[in-house]
Design an enzyme around this catalytic site. Structure first.
Site, mmCIF file in Angstrom:
data_model
loop_
_atom_site.group_PDB
_atom_site.id
_atom_site.type_symbol
_atom_site.label_atom_id
_atom_site.label_comp_id
_atom_site.label_asym_id
_atom_site.label_seq_id
_atom_site.Cartn_x
_atom_site.Cartn_y
_atom_site.Cartn_z
ATOM 1 N N THR A 224 -0.836 -2.417 -4.841
ATOM 2 C CA THR A 224 -0.189 -1.570 -3.889
ATOM 3 C C THR A 224 0.652 -0.612 -4.340
ATOM 4 O O THR A 224 1.466 0.046 -3.585
ATOM 5 C CB THR A 224 0.472 -2.623 -2.820
ATOM 6 O OG1 THR A 224 1.344 -3.273 -3.551
ATOM 7 C CG2 THR A 224 -0.377 -3.537 -2.183
ATOM 8 N N GLY A 226 2.068 2.661 -5.499
ATOM 9 C CA GLY A 226 1.938 3.956 -4.772
ATOM 10 C C GLY A 226 1.188 4.075 -3.167
ATOM 11 O O GLY A 226 0.872 5.259 -2.745
ATOM 12 N N THR A 227 1.399 2.845 -2.653
ATOM 13 C CA THR A 227 0.791 3.005 -1.148
ATOM 14 C C THR A 227 1.591 4.031 -0.315
ATOM 15 O O THR A 227 0.854 4.704 0.312
ATOM 16 C CB THR A 227 0.756 1.532 -0.284
ATOM 17 O OG1 THR A 227 1.992 1.004 -0.581
ATOM 18 C CG2 THR A 227 -0.238 0.847 -0.933
ATOM 19 N N GLY A 228 2.614 3.974 -0.289
ATOM 20 C CA GLY A 228 3.673 4.946 0.399
ATOM 21 C C GLY A 228 3.270 6.405 0.233
ATOM 22 O O GLY A 228 3.112 7.286 1.067
ATOM 23 N N CYS A 229 3.081 6.725 -1.196
ATOM 24 C CA CYS A 229 2.730 8.036 -1.503
ATOM 25 C C CYS A 229 1.777 8.454 -0.926
ATOM 26 O O CYS A 229 1.380 9.596 -0.427
ATOM 27 C CB CYS A 229 2.943 8.166 -3.112
ATOM 28 S SG CYS A 229 4.154 7.706 -4.133
HETATM 29 N N1 LIG Z 1 -1.944 -5.044 1.533
HETATM 30 C C1 LIG Z 1 -2.110 -4.243 2.470
HETATM 31 N N2 LIG Z 1 -3.083 -4.028 3.061
HETATM 32 C C2 LIG Z 1 -3.284 -3.094 3.914
HETATM 33 N N3 LIG Z 1 -2.380 -1.983 4.139
HETATM 34 C C3 LIG Z 1 -1.327 -2.055 3.442
HETATM 35 C C4 LIG Z 1 -1.301 -2.890 2.652
HETATM 36 N N4 LIG Z 1 0.361 -2.856 1.766
HETATM 37 C C5 LIG Z 1 0.578 -1.952 2.466
HETATM 38 N N5 LIG Z 1 -0.335 -1.236 3.398
HETATM 39 C C6 LIG Z 1 -0.288 -0.010 4.196
HETATM 40 O O1 LIG Z 1 0.291 1.051 3.247
HETATM 41 C C7 LIG Z 1 0.815 1.961 4.201
HETATM 42 C C8 LIG Z 1 2.372 2.106 3.047
HETATM 43 O O2 LIG Z 1 3.105 1.333 3.224
HETATM 44 P P1 LIG Z 1 4.147 0.235 2.475
HETATM 45 O O3 LIG Z 1 3.507 -0.290 1.444
HETATM 46 O O4 LIG Z 1 5.062 -0.653 3.275
HETATM 47 O O5 LIG Z 1 4.930 1.814 1.975
HETATM 48 P P2 LIG Z 1 5.888 1.616 0.605
HETATM 49 O O6 LIG Z 1 4.759 1.992 -0.490
HETATM 50 O O7 LIG Z 1 6.645 2.983 0.809
HETATM 51 O O8 LIG Z 1 6.516 0.339 0.533
HETATM 52 C C9 LIG Z 1 1.108 1.592 5.314
HETATM 53 O O9 LIG Z 1 0.353 2.166 6.335
HETATM 54 C C10 LIG Z 1 1.084 0.045 5.175
HETATM 55 O O10 LIG Z 1 0.719 -0.764 6.624
HETATM 56 C C1 LIG Z 2 7.553 8.634 -9.074
HETATM 57 C C2 LIG Z 2 7.409 7.712 -8.157
HETATM 58 N N1 LIG Z 2 7.521 8.023 -6.698
HETATM 59 C C3 LIG Z 2 7.390 7.226 -5.754
HETATM 60 C C4 LIG Z 2 7.274 5.935 -6.281
HETATM 61 C C5 LIG Z 2 7.191 4.826 -4.942
HETATM 62 O O1 LIG Z 2 5.887 4.350 -5.102
HETATM 63 P P1 LIG Z 2 5.247 3.587 -3.832
HETATM 64 O O2 LIG Z 2 4.576 4.466 -2.952
HETATM 65 O O3 LIG Z 2 4.582 2.182 -4.109
HETATM 66 O O4 LIG Z 2 6.543 3.355 -2.755
HETATM 67 C C6 LIG Z 2 7.227 5.542 -7.562
HETATM 68 N N2 LIG Z 2 6.929 4.297 -8.013
HETATM 69 N N3 LIG Z 2 7.243 6.376 -8.381
#
Ligand SMILES: Nc1ncnc2c1ncn2[C@@H]1O[C@H](COP(=O)(O)OP(=O)(O)O)[C@@H](O)[C@H]1O
Ligand SMILES: Cc1ncc(COP(=O)(O)O)c(N)n1
Length: 318
Positions: A224, A226-229
């Site tokens: 996971t 880079g999911t947020g990016c």
């Molecule tokens: N294991 C997973 N399965 C499905 N969707 C996921 C999973 N982890 C994160 N997401 C989704 O990915 C997106 C980014 O969320 P998140 O992981 O909370 O952000 P961040 O990377 O900023 O911590 C959201 O839409 C979240 O619901």
């Molecule tokens: C340069 C850079 N920018 C952003 C994130 C956050 O990553 P995530 O999408 O998992 O919160 C990261 N790990 N590195």
């Protein structure tokens, strides 16, 4: 891809570089490319990073951030943009001043604070600038749970708190708040839908005084990074194409589900691996504000609006 006016659709990321290629501008540009838009990048920081964590950070000077913004705007132009890692308050101030000057539209703010492995990507002194300078310019802001807690200054322990946090952040100026539920909550939350063991990843969207819910299955995977990016870049790509905010969020939600699912068995690195940016871009879907949507088997279905602002019913039991 071209806009209705006939020009090639242009999207910009203002963010940090992840040498490992899974997050930051690398994730952003890969996602924009996958969505068929022309991606550009203004770098705010370089990280020496891989799936195990962040080994080093080198901040770009605010002056050079400004120079990159000038270069992109003076020649190419931007239909939508996102911000990611902004490193410190001077860079936030520079970016915010520029966005005000050019009256930037379609601004997605991913308030990146900490990498998944725990390394800080934003100086603590910069949180106030994020609140005061950047959030008022945001069309959409996409905090994860810990980021929402820092922005709000209170802990989120219940579904009531989730709703309160959205309202609190909306009061800082962004038009739409997406409180992402992918992050495993730091502590147990008393709601079915935001608990990590209910099999769902639910994102709470607050816009114009109305809550809309986007849920998908929670993929059992530690890939996971880079999911947020990736999620915020997908929203940006859709906004750049002229889609509505809710359509853009729905597409991003469906895409990130496919990207996490697609990489679950990948062998990139020894730690938290990246998501699959080559996942298929979902069909456009037009949601109605105030409803609860579940993405399953490539289709959206809806439930009636949860009563009294509570997230009561369990949509996993269809
Ligand atoms: N294991 C997973 N399965 C499905 N969707 C996921 C999973 N982890 C994160 N997401 C989704 O990915 C997106 C980014 O969320 P998140 O992981 O909370 O952000 P961040 O990377 O900023 O911590 C959201 O839409 C979240 O619901
Ligand atoms: C340069 C850079 N920018 C952003 C994130 C956050 O990553 P995530 O999408 O998992 O919160 C990261 N790990 N590195």
């Amino acid at each position: 891809m071209r806009t209705a006016r006939g020009h090639v659709v242009r999207a910009l990321t203002i963010a940090g570089s992840d040498s490992g290629g899974g997050a930051g501008i690398q994730a952003d540009l890969k996602t924009m490319h996958q969505f068929g838009v022309y991606g550009m990048s203004v770098l705010t920081a370089l990280t020496a990073q891989n799936t195990m964590g962040v080994q080093g950070i080198f901040d770009v000077s605010p002056e050079f951030v400004r120079q990159q913004l000038d270069s992109v705007w003076s020649d190419i132009g931007v239909d939508a943009l996102k911000t990611g890692m902004l490193a410190n308050s001077k860079i936030i101030g520079t970016v915010a001043a520029f966005l005000r000057e050019v009256r930037a539209a379609n601004v997605v703010v991913d308030p990146v604070m900490v990498a998944k492995g725990g390394s800080p990507l934003l100086a603590e002194e910069a949180v106030q600038s994020m609140r005061d300078e950047l959030l008022p310019l945001a069309t959409v802001v996409t905090p994860n749970l810990p980021e929402a807690e820092v922005l709000c200054g209170f802990e989120i322990r219940s579904s009531h708190d989730l709703h309160r946090a959205c309202e609190h952040i909306a009061a800082m100026g962004p038009q739409t708040v997406v409180l992402k539920g992918g992050h495993t909550p730091p502590r147990s939350i008393d709601s079915d839908l935001s608990s990590p063991d209910n099999g769902l990843a639910v994102d709470l969207v607050y816009s114009g005084g109305t809550f809309t819910y986007f849920a998908s299955g929670r993929v059992k995977s530690d890939k996971t990074h880079g999911t947020g990016c990736t999620f915020s870049s997908a929203i940006t790509s859709m906004l750049a194409q002229g889609q509505s905010v809710l359509e853009s969020i729905a597409s991003a939600k469906a895409f990130i589900f496919a990207a996490v699912a697609g990489a679950a068995d990948w062998d990139i690195g020894e730690g938290h691996g990246p998501t699959d940016h080559t996942a298929a871009v979902p069909d456009k879907f037009t949601p109605e504000a105030g409803r609860f949507y579940l993405y399953r088997a490539g289709e959206w279905s809806t439930r009636s609006r949860p009563l009294d602002g509570s997230i009561g019913n369990r949509p996993s039991d269809k």
